[in-house]
Design a protein around this motif. Structure first.
Motif, PDB file in Angstrom:
ATOM      1  N   PRO A 129      -2.816 -10.468  -3.978  1.00 20.74           N
ATOM      2  CA  PRO A 129      -2.567 -10.986  -2.624  1.00 20.74           C
ATOM      3  C   PRO A 129      -1.650 -10.021  -1.868  1.00 20.74           C
ATOM      4  N   PRO A 130      -1.927  -9.782  -0.576  1.00 19.28           N
ATOM      5  CA  PRO A 130      -1.153  -8.769   0.150  1.00 19.28           C
ATOM      6  C   PRO A 130       0.310  -9.175   0.350  1.00 19.28           C
TER       7      PRO A 130
ATOM      8  N   LEU B 262       3.258  -4.329  -8.241  1.00 18.27           N
ATOM      9  CA  LEU B 262       2.318  -4.956  -7.313  1.00 18.27           C
ATOM     10  C   LEU B 262       1.676  -3.874  -6.450  1.00 18.27           C
ATOM     11  N   ALA B 263       2.508  -2.898  -6.042  1.00 22.16           N
ATOM     12  CA  ALA B 263       1.993  -1.780  -5.246  1.00 22.16           C
ATOM     13  C   ALA B 263       0.998  -0.959  -6.067  1.00 22.16           C
TER      14      ALA B 263
ATOM     15  N   LYS C 277       0.822  -1.224   0.000  1.00 23.96           N
ATOM     16  CA  LYS C 277       0.000   0.000   0.000  1.00 23.96           C
ATOM     17  C   LYS C 277       0.849   1.265   0.000  1.00 23.96           C
ATOM     18  N   GLU C 278       2.117   1.119   0.320  1.00 22.38           N
ATOM     19  CA  GLU C 278       2.976   2.312   0.415  1.00 22.38           C
ATOM     20  C   GLU C 278       3.701   2.637  -0.886  1.00 22.38           C
TER      21      GLU C 278
ATOM     22  N   LEU D 228      -4.736   0.444  -7.362  1.00 22.89           N
ATOM     23  CA  LEU D 228      -5.866   0.464  -8.305  1.00 22.89           C
ATOM     24  C   LEU D 228      -7.020  -0.436  -7.830  1.00 22.89           C
ATOM     25  N   SER D 229      -6.884  -0.976  -6.620  1.00 15.05           N
ATOM     26  CA  SER D 229      -7.871  -1.889  -6.050  1.00 15.05           C
ATOM     27  C   SER D 229      -8.082  -3.144  -6.871  1.00 15.05           C
TER      28      SER D 229
END
Ligand code: ADP
Ligand code: MG
Ligand code: MG
Length: 871
Positions: A38-39, A27-28, A10-11, A33-34
């Motif tokens: 996978p986190p 990936l970030a 997210k950063e 972009l929602s």
């Protein structure tokens, strides 16, 4: 506060490639972009750099950062890293700022151990899945962290399948896989003398360290060198929650391009495998299904894939190469990046994206790499020859082009043949990163296994190299070095031809022809001409070369090397007599024989070039190149010259030079034998006047004097030239506009260019000689040590390939400044090899040159590079 080395998805954002690597940054971005990602979190390239410089240890604050990000991940996923029942499993992925396909290694399913595998089997009610994941983990971990050869594990799988009488991995059941895991662990123990590590955090630390360390493995270093990206910090490491494509037939994994990377068609292109994980698709272990079939097998997953593809392409404004996995009908994105593509696709996609209003014309031009055009300009098989060729098999048309060469089964064999100047085809079961050095040097690549996104296919497309992949109709035995096909067998050294545009494999060498360029290529090159400001001319010595150059839209000829005309068989004897003549009369006689031939040469070129400018350089070879060496040649020449062999040999000895490149050549020949220059000038002007009378077309001859080091040389030779021209004008009763200019290729000439400019109508930089004399590197002999200079980081690039801006470039700059001080609108061009090199062209644009001149086949490349330099 300690420095930050770890970023949550997210950063980050796509602009943070240098820090997070391409994979981590994207990936970030996708998370932002929602999109369903996978986190996870990413350890920065800076942390890799620090790790490598601090004796390969992980420092305390990095450990803390990792731990707190893990906690967060546990919360988000609602799983625990060392849980026995429902363990959080991770992928550990590498990724530098530039994509390096298959270079660094990835570990999947990390966190599994003897206890949690039981838990996983229970919670998912899928024993097969749990043990399949565990065996994959042991294998990847062993490979990446401990470099235990993969074959130890592969043999175990093969044996189990054979015993069971099945063909595919997915036909193995839970019990088989349990057995396999047991055997894998035995291999691990045997190879390392230790038990397979059971503690997840220990596994993770070892994996991170191994990925960091893999930055310096020889193939990664080689790849970076080849791509000219040696200056990166290191690799980032992304740690991400696992998604499982191996959970059964409502799961799967695949790779998709948002447009066709071969031809640019606007249609999803890719492959997937049901019930599979990670690299199965790329590794070519099973032959995958085409993406269109996903529509039938998993309509929901396919729909999500289509939407994600559209969103990503619109967001990145470029064709994307996407990795996805579907777990129990739920779709996830695991990677996106700008897709590699062939030259044809690059052009098509750039033109289409502009027409779709997504990018500007300038952006479209920047999307095509000038070097890539080379692929398009290179030959295809001649239709007639193809009809007669013996077709032995068909594979996937993985990377277009036509290639013929001798079969080599290993990269080493390719390299050895390359050294001897032998063309080869690399034939492999499937390729891996170890083969790259061979792939670079082969004409083409043939593999028996793997799909359109296999290693061979992806890497070959990136290199612009012809490739036929997944050719299952042939059987390749790498050990015995045989290629069996229906109806025969081939051995190392046999000739083979590949058509990378059709996937066809043929016996023997096949004749090749030039491709027809049209449609979108013409459209794009039209934009090139709107935007570029520097002219592009061609170096051409024959009418054929000139024709080719004009077809590629050269705007004139920047260099005719007249010595190439002198070397022709029917004239070499006259040329030799000119040089070895004992008297002025003898020389005049031989020159008289050459005049009509030279005149005809120029006339033919004028017929092609017409009113476009044409620069003709007066004779410039080292003298010794003309002197006969063989006894028989000397005997014959003596005879035609009515000289004794003895006498002739004496003359030859007199002319012998210790250092011919710095010897009696260029203008120095004209000064000692002005008759030669006069003959050439007469041929140039008579041909031009005669052509004018017949065609009513005024050619623009630019007479160029080579190798000036002092203005007085130019003054001297100019008088001879102008004298002769006046004579021709009087004889013909006609005149013609002409120019007399000079090359700037001796450092002293560059430094005194203001004086020279006063006497010249134009300058043309001969950057080959300027580099030779500026560095003191012999053009003919320096190849051997320059490669070592590059390896040892003394030189970044070969100075004969790309101009050395700092030194030689400065000479060019000084000469331009001084030249234009003397004459403000002075016309200046360059005709050395650098005229076709995109990086050098960019530099010449900055310096304000009027034109570059390069070999005919490089003209489109130079035009595009000139346009890019002007943007
Ligand atoms: P490469 O740079 O070689 O493509 P990747 O890091 O992309 O390596 O990973 C290799 C394979 O593993 C890819 O097919 C990718 O889709 C898969 N993979 C990576 N991370 C995960 C994950 N979290 N869940 C499932 N599959 C994964
Ligand atoms: Mg990989
Ligand atoms: Mg990947």
């Amino acid at each position: 506060m300690a420095e930050k080395y770890v970023y949550n998805f997210k950063e980050g954002k796509k602009e943070m490639k240098e820090l997070l690597g391409g994979k981590g940054a994207n990936l970030a971005e996708m998370t932002k972009l929602s999109l369903p990602v996978p986190p996870g979190f990413t350890l920065t390239t800076e942390s890799c750099k620090r790790f490598l410089s601090e004796g390969q240890t992980i420092w305390a604050s990095l450990d803390n950062e990792i731990e707190s990000h893990l906690k967060e991940l546990e919360q988000i996923t609602n799983k625990k890293f060392s849980d026995r029942e429902n363990p959080l499993l991770l992928s550990v992925r590498s990724g530098a700022a530039h994509s390096m396909p298959g270079m660094m290694d990835t570990i999947l399913n990390l966190g599994l151990n003897d206890r949690s595998v039981i838990g996983l089997a229970k919670t998912t009610a899928n024993e097969r899945f749990a043990y399949d994941s565990y065996r994959r983990f042991i294998q990847m971990f062993s490979d990446v962290v401990l470099e235990i050869p993969k074959v130890h594990f592969e043999t175990i799988i093969e044996k189990t399948k054979k015993k069971k009488g099945v063909e595919l991995d997915k036909e193995l059941d839970g019990n088989d896989l349990k057995e396999i895991v047991k055997k894998y662990k035995e291999v691990y123990l045997r190879e390392t003398k230790e038990e397979f590590p059971q503690e997840p955090i220990v596994q993770l630390r070892l994996a991170i360290k191994a990925v960091f360390a893999s930055w310096n493995n020889p193939r990664a270093v080689f790849y970076r060198e080849m791509q000219g990206i040696s200056k990166l910090n290191g690799t980032a490491v992304t740690i991400q929650a696992m998604i499982f494509g191996n959970k059964g037939d409502s799961s799967g994994t695949g790779v998709v391009f948002t447009r066709n990377p071969l031809n640019g068609d606007k249609k999803l292109f890719g492959e997937f495998l049901l019930n599979a994980q990670g690299e199965d698709v790329v590794a070519g272990i099973r032959t995958p299904n085409e993406i269109a079939e996903l529509k039938v097998l998993m309509p929901k997953g396919y729909q999500q894939l289509k939407e994600a593809a559209k969103t990503l392409e619109n967001h990145y404004k470029d064709m994307q190469d996407i990795e996805f996995t579907i777990e129990d009908n739920t779709f996830y994105l695991l990677q996106t990046r700008n897709g590699k593509r062939t030259a044809q696709a690059a052009i098509c996609i750039a033109v289409d994206l502009h027409k779709e209003g997504k990018i500007t014309k300038e952006e479209a031009l920047m999307r095509v790499k000038p070097q890539q055009l080379e692929q398009l300009l290179h030959p295809n098989f001649a239709l007639k020859a193809i009809e007669q060729a013996t077709h032995i098999a068909k594979g996937l048309a993985a990377s277009p082009g036509a290639a013929s060469g001798r079969i080599c089964f290993t990269a080493e064999a390719v390299e050895a043949a390359y050294e001897k100047g032998i063309k080869t085809i690399l034939v492999r079961q499937e390729t891996s990163p170890e083969d790259i050095s061979g792939m670079v040097k082969a004409e083409g690549i043939l593999t028996a296994r793997g799909g359109m996104t296999s290693h061979a296919a992806v890497v070959a497309r990136g290199m612009g190299k012809c490739c036929v992949a997944g050719c299952s109709e042939v059987t390749i035995n790498e050990e015995e070095k045989t290629l069996k096909y229906k109806g025969g067998i081939l051995y190392e050294g046999d000739l083979l031809s590949l058509d990378g545009s059709t996937g066809m494999v043929y016996l023997d060498d096949i004749e090749k022809t030039k491709p027809a360029l049209g449609g979108k290529f013409t459209e794009l090159m039209g934009w090139v001409d709107e935007i570029k400001t520097m002219a592009v001319r061609a170096n051409a010595d024959t009418p054929e070369d000139a024709k080719q150059a004009l077809e590629f839209k050269a705007e004139g000829i920047g260099l005719i090397r007249t010595e190439h005309m002198f070397f022709k068989e029917d004239r070499i004897s006259s040329v030799r007599r000119v040089i070895l003549a004992g008297t002025v009369q003898e020389r005049a006689k031989a020159l008289g024989e050459l005049l009509p031939m030279q005149k005809d040469d120029f006339y033919q070129i004028y017929q092609v070039v017409e009113e476009r400018p044409v620069t003709i350089r007066l004779l410039d070879p080292p003298l010794h190149e003309f002197i006969p060496v063989k006894a028989e040649e000397i005997r014959q020449l003596a005879e035609t010259m009515s000289l004794s062999e003895e006498k002739l040999k004496d003359r030859i000895t007199e002319l012998n030079e210790v250092n011919p490149m710095l010897g009696h050549r260029g203008v120095r020949l004209g000064i000692t034998y002005p008759e030669i220059s006069r003959m050439q000038v007469r041929a140039i002007m008579e041909a031009a006047l005669e052509f004018k009378i017949i065609s009513k077309i005024e050619v623009q001859p630019e007479i160029m004097v080579p190798l000036i080091s002092d203005v007085k040389e130019l003054v001297y030779i100019k008088k001879e030239i102008e004298d002769e021209i006046k004579k021709v004008f009087i004889e013909k009763g006609q005149t013609l506009t002409y120019h007399i200019g000079t090359m700037i290729e001796v450092p002293r000439a560059a430094l005194t260019a203001d004086k020279i400019a006063k006497e010249a109508d134009f300058f043309s930089f001969g950057t080959n000689d300027l580099t030779q004399m500026g560095f003191g590197f012999s053009r003919d002999d320096s190849g051997s040590f320059i490669s070592e200079y590059i390896e040892k980081n003394i030189l970044e690039k070969g100075p004969f390939d790309t101009i050395d801006q700092e030194g030689i470039g400065q000479l060019v700059k000084i000469a331009i400044e001084k030249g234009r001080q003397a004459k403000p609108n002075f016309k200046i061009g360059i005709c050395g090899e650098h005229g076709g090199d995109p990086a050098s062209i960019e530099f010449f644009q900055q310096l304000g040159l009027n034109y570059v001149s390069c070999s005919p086949f490089r003209v489109p490349i130079a035009r595009l590079a000139a346009a890019q330099a002007a943007i």
